[in-house]
Design a protein around this motif. Structure first.
Motif, PDB file in Angstrom:
ATOM      1  N   ALA A 148       0.816  -1.253   0.058  1.00 29.46           N
ATOM      2  CA  ALA A 148       0.052   0.069   0.157  1.00 29.46           C
ATOM      3  C   ALA A 148       0.901   1.354  -0.022  1.00 29.46           C
ATOM      4  O   ALA A 148       0.578   2.128  -0.571  1.00 29.46           O
ATOM      5  N   TYR A 149       1.738   1.217   0.682  1.00 31.08           N
ATOM      6  CA  TYR A 149       2.631   2.568   0.874  1.00 31.08           C
ATOM      7  C   TYR A 149       3.521   2.737  -0.376  1.00 31.08           C
ATOM      8  O   TYR A 149       3.639   4.108  -0.676  1.00 31.08           O
ATOM      9  N   LEU A 150       4.009   1.594  -1.238  1.00 37.79           N
ATOM     10  CA  LEU A 150       5.116   1.833  -1.985  1.00 37.79           C
ATOM     11  C   LEU A 150       4.377   1.489  -3.646  1.00 37.79           C
ATOM     12  O   LEU A 150       5.018   2.068  -4.527  1.00 37.79           O
ATOM     13  N   PHE A 151       3.372   0.788  -3.557  1.00 38.89           N
ATOM     14  CA  PHE A 151       2.618   0.388  -4.749  1.00 38.89           C
ATOM     15  C   PHE A 151       3.582   0.026  -6.041  1.00 38.89           C
ATOM     16  O   PHE A 151       3.362   0.387  -7.098  1.00 38.89           O
ATOM     17  N   GLN A 152       4.491  -0.878  -5.666  1.00 42.06           N
ATOM     18  CA  GLN A 152       5.246  -1.638  -6.803  1.00 42.06           C
ATOM     19  C   GLN A 152       4.466  -2.958  -7.089  1.00 42.06           C
ATOM     20  O   GLN A 152       3.537  -3.269  -6.199  1.00 42.06           O
ATOM     21  N   ARG A 153       5.050  -3.531  -7.954  1.00 40.87           N
ATOM     22  CA  ARG A 153       4.406  -4.872  -8.411  1.00 40.87           C
ATOM     23  C   ARG A 153       4.381  -6.025  -7.262  1.00 40.87           C
ATOM     24  O   ARG A 153       5.647  -6.056  -6.523  1.00 40.87           O
ATOM     25  N   PRO A 154       3.566  -6.867  -6.990  1.00 38.37           N
ATOM     26  CA  PRO A 154       3.572  -7.859  -5.948  1.00 38.37           C
ATOM     27  C   PRO A 154       4.940  -8.746  -6.114  1.00 38.37           C
ATOM     28  O   PRO A 154       5.629  -8.920  -4.903  1.00 38.37           O
ATOM     29  N   GLY A 155       5.288  -9.112  -7.313  1.00 37.17           N
ATOM     30  CA  GLY A 155       6.473  -9.802  -7.505  1.00 37.17           C
ATOM     31  C   GLY A 155       7.846  -9.178  -6.920  1.00 37.17           C
ATOM     32  O   GLY A 155       8.811  -9.685  -6.734  1.00 37.17           O
ATOM     33  N   GLU A 156       7.692  -7.763  -7.106  1.00 38.78           N
ATOM     34  CA  GLU A 156       8.965  -7.086  -6.721  1.00 38.78           C
ATOM     35  C   GLU A 156       9.163  -6.968  -5.271  1.00 38.78           C
ATOM     36  O   GLU A 156       9.881  -6.885  -4.551  1.00 38.78           O
ATOM     37  N   ILE A 157       7.737  -6.840  -4.520  1.00 40.56           N
ATOM     38  CA  ILE A 157       7.650  -6.628  -3.032  1.00 40.56           C
ATOM     39  C   ILE A 157       8.108  -8.074  -2.506  1.00 40.56           C
ATOM     40  O   ILE A 157       8.763  -7.907  -1.565  1.00 40.56           O
ATOM     41  N   ARG A 158       7.634  -9.042  -2.966  1.00 37.79           N
ATOM     42  CA  ARG A 158       7.946 -10.429  -2.629  1.00 37.79           C
ATOM     43  C   ARG A 158       9.418 -10.608  -2.626  1.00 37.79           C
ATOM     44  O   ARG A 158       9.959 -11.299  -1.734  1.00 37.79           O
ATOM     45  N   ALA A 159      10.053 -10.322  -3.806  1.00 36.67           N
ATOM     46  CA  ALA A 159      11.432 -10.536  -3.958  1.00 36.67           C
ATOM     47  C   ALA A 159      12.512  -9.491  -3.286  1.00 36.67           C
ATOM     48  O   ALA A 159      13.749  -9.479  -3.546  1.00 36.67           O
ATOM     49  N   MET A 160      11.666  -8.357  -2.538  1.00 35.23           N
ATOM     50  CA  MET A 160      12.763  -7.425  -1.952  1.00 35.23           C
ATOM     51  C   MET A 160      13.850  -8.265  -1.258  1.00 35.23           C
ATOM     52  O   MET A 160      13.661  -8.991  -0.392  1.00 35.23           O
ATOM     53  N   GLN A 161      15.001  -7.506  -1.291  1.00 35.69           N
ATOM     54  CA  GLN A 161      16.172  -8.179  -0.689  1.00 35.69           C
ATOM     55  C   GLN A 161      16.800  -7.090   0.412  1.00 35.69           C
ATOM     56  O   GLN A 161      16.677  -5.943  -0.154  1.00 35.69           O
ATOM     57  N   TRP A 162      17.474  -7.526   1.461  1.00 36.11           N
ATOM     58  CA  TRP A 162      18.145  -6.580   2.328  1.00 36.11           C
ATOM     59  C   TRP A 162      18.996  -5.536   1.593  1.00 36.11           C
ATOM     60  O   TRP A 162      19.252  -4.566   1.949  1.00 36.11           O
ATOM     61  N   ASP A 218      11.094 -22.435   1.909  1.00 39.94           N
ATOM     62  CA  ASP A 218      12.637 -22.454   1.564  1.00 39.94           C
ATOM     63  C   ASP A 218      13.282 -21.162   1.916  1.00 39.94           C
ATOM     64  O   ASP A 218      12.827 -20.338   1.122  1.00 39.94           O
ATOM     65  N   ILE A 219      14.130 -21.174   2.913  1.00 36.79           N
ATOM     66  CA  ILE A 219      14.633 -19.491   3.201  1.00 36.79           C
ATOM     67  C   ILE A 219      15.401 -18.867   2.174  1.00 36.79           C
ATOM     68  O   ILE A 219      15.670 -17.720   2.083  1.00 36.79           O
ATOM     69  N   ASN A 220      15.906 -19.744   1.120  1.00 41.17           N
ATOM     70  CA  ASN A 220      16.655 -19.105   0.127  1.00 41.17           C
ATOM     71  C   ASN A 220      15.948 -18.506  -0.939  1.00 41.17           C
ATOM     72  O   ASN A 220      16.348 -18.008  -1.811  1.00 41.17           O
ATOM     73  N   LYS A 221      14.477 -18.794  -1.024  1.00 41.58           N
ATOM     74  CA  LYS A 221      13.580 -18.158  -2.104  1.00 41.58           C
ATOM     75  C   LYS A 221      12.791 -17.200  -1.323  1.00 41.58           C
ATOM     76  O   LYS A 221      12.462 -17.181  -0.064  1.00 41.58           O
ATOM     77  N   PRO A 222      11.785 -16.109  -2.101  1.00 41.94           N
ATOM     78  CA  PRO A 222      11.009 -15.163  -1.770  1.00 41.94           C
ATOM     79  C   PRO A 222       9.803 -15.914  -1.414  1.00 41.94           C
ATOM     80  O   PRO A 222       9.420 -16.895  -1.563  1.00 41.94           O
TER      81      PRO A 222
END
Length: 407
Positions: free
Chosen positions: A240-254, A308-312
């Motif tokens: 809601a705050y950033l309104f990026q595509r769901p795939g991009e939100i889910r794949a966010m990395q530190w 699988d912690i290595n995947k989003p």
């Protein structure tokens, strides 16, 4: 022509007692050659004044009947002045050429050449489209000989599943393969333009999204009160705050979070348009990320998969959570946060270029895009903070007056 051999004779046939090959004649030049390694069908004939031998097959893979049928066909060719051995070589060469120039082989070559420049999701979708909807029906055909009706049959099968959009995408993919085949000299034309108008228009149904402020406020309260995993709640709130595509939100990395500039830098490899995208982070978004660091800060992904912690996070997690809250595909989807923000920000009077840049959309025509390198980062930073404040007001039920940009 009298036939001599029988199945029993062939099964019992052996080399000569001294181990030399034995020749068992069937008539008309056809015979079975038996040696220590196997039993071979051969046909001796004369063409152009020279004696030649045609390899007919190996017993038992080639039965007596099959050998005789091949022998009869060879004799017919010979009667027409055609050398059976030459004809066999030409047929084999044609088959090899067909295999090398098949639609599937050319498509896989095209895919391997260009898919590295696509997002992972897009590459996976294209490959599935090829393997499911095109290869089973035209994959073995020569790419240069496929005509529009054969392609249309593939598209009709997809349309028959009620997937008109997918049929149009399959047509586009096929066209890209044909154009690649033309460029490498394996075809002379792309037949897909001949199918213009053959399919119903695609269903341009937009992702469902709420746009009424009261309903948006309720949605935000429902997310805050959701009793699911804290990662899921945070991912929805960031959506809601950033309104990026769901795939991009889910794949966010530190590693993509820059706390010095308060930006999330999405690498080009994950972006639909293959360009790095800077997303300004509001105070609220930063606070969410700080809260997540204690949970997943030791992982690569901000929202790792629970299996699988290595995947989003899984692709159905956010949509599934919304459905559990009572929001279906006709009210609010995970992708719909983009439409929600876009619609409301336009109504608030923000400049279209700023909104579209934040959505990572291309702005303007081709010429303008070629010269426009601006990212409107300062304007987007201010807009994103005001947007987050506005959402918080809706969530908390305050009397919120829509923001209007000055001037």
């Amino acid at each position: 022509m009298k036939r001599i051999l029988t199945d029993t004779t062939i099964r019992n046939a052996k080399p000569k007692p001294d181990g030399k090959p034995a020749k068992h004649t069937d008539g008309g030049g056809l015979y079975l050659l038996v040696n220590g390694t196997g039993k071979y069908w051969r046909y001796n004939y004369i063409h152009g004044g020279k004696q030649k031998t045609l390899a007919v097959g190996v017993y038992p893979d080639t039965s007596l009947k099959q050998a005789r049928d091949t022998h009869d066909n060879a004799r017919k060719l010979l009667a027409q002045g055609i050398d059976p051995s030459t004809h066999k070589q030409e047929a084999k060469a044609a088959q090899v050429a067909l295999t090398e120039n098949s639609f599937e082989l050319v498509a896989r070559e095209w895919y391997s050449k260009f898919s590295g420049k696509w997002s992972k999701d897009h590459a996976a979708n294209v490959l599935t489209r090829l393997e499911k909807d095109l290869f089973p029906f035209i994959g073995s055909k020569s790419v240069a000989e496929i005509e529009p009706p054969a392609i249309l049959q593939c598209l009709r099968r997809i349309e028959g599943r009620g997937a008109v959009d997918s049929a149009h995408r399959a047509k586009t993919t096929a066209g890209q393969v044909f154009r690649y085949a033309v460029s490498i000299g394996k075809a002379t034309r792309d037949p897909t333009p001949d199918l213009q108008g053959a399919l119903p228009p695609p269903d341009r149904k937009h992702f469902a999204a709420l746009t009424d402020p009261k309903e948006v406020g309720q949605l935000l309260r429902d997310i805050a009160d959701y009793h699911g995993a804290p990662e899921t709640v945070a991912a929805l709130q960031l959506s809601a705050y950033l309104f990026q595509r769901p795939g991009e939100i889910r794949a966010m990395q530190w590693a993509e979070i820059n706390l010095e500039t308060n930006q999330w830098i999405i690498p080009a490899g994950r972006m639909k348009r293959r360009k790095e995208h800077a997303v300004p982070l509001s105070r609220q978004a930063l606070a969410l990320l700080v809260s997540m660091r204690s949970l997943t800060g030791s992982r690569a992904h901000v929202f790792p998969s629970r299996t699988d912690i290595n995947k989003p996070m899984g692709c159905n997690t956010l949509g599934g959570a919304l459905r559990k809250m009572g929001y279906d595909s006709d009210t609010q989807t995970a992708h719909g946060f983009r439409a929600l923000a876009s619609t409301m920000l336009y109504e608030m009077g923000y400049p279209p270029d700023v909104i579209e840049k934040q959505l990572a959309h291309s702005v303007g025509n081709t010429i303008r895009r070629a010269y426009d390198r601006s990212q409107h980062i300062e304007q987007r930073t201010a807009m994103m903070q005001q947007w987050a404040d506005y959402l918080d007001g809706l969530r908390d039920g305050a009397q919120v007056i829509p923001i209007r940009r000055a001037g």
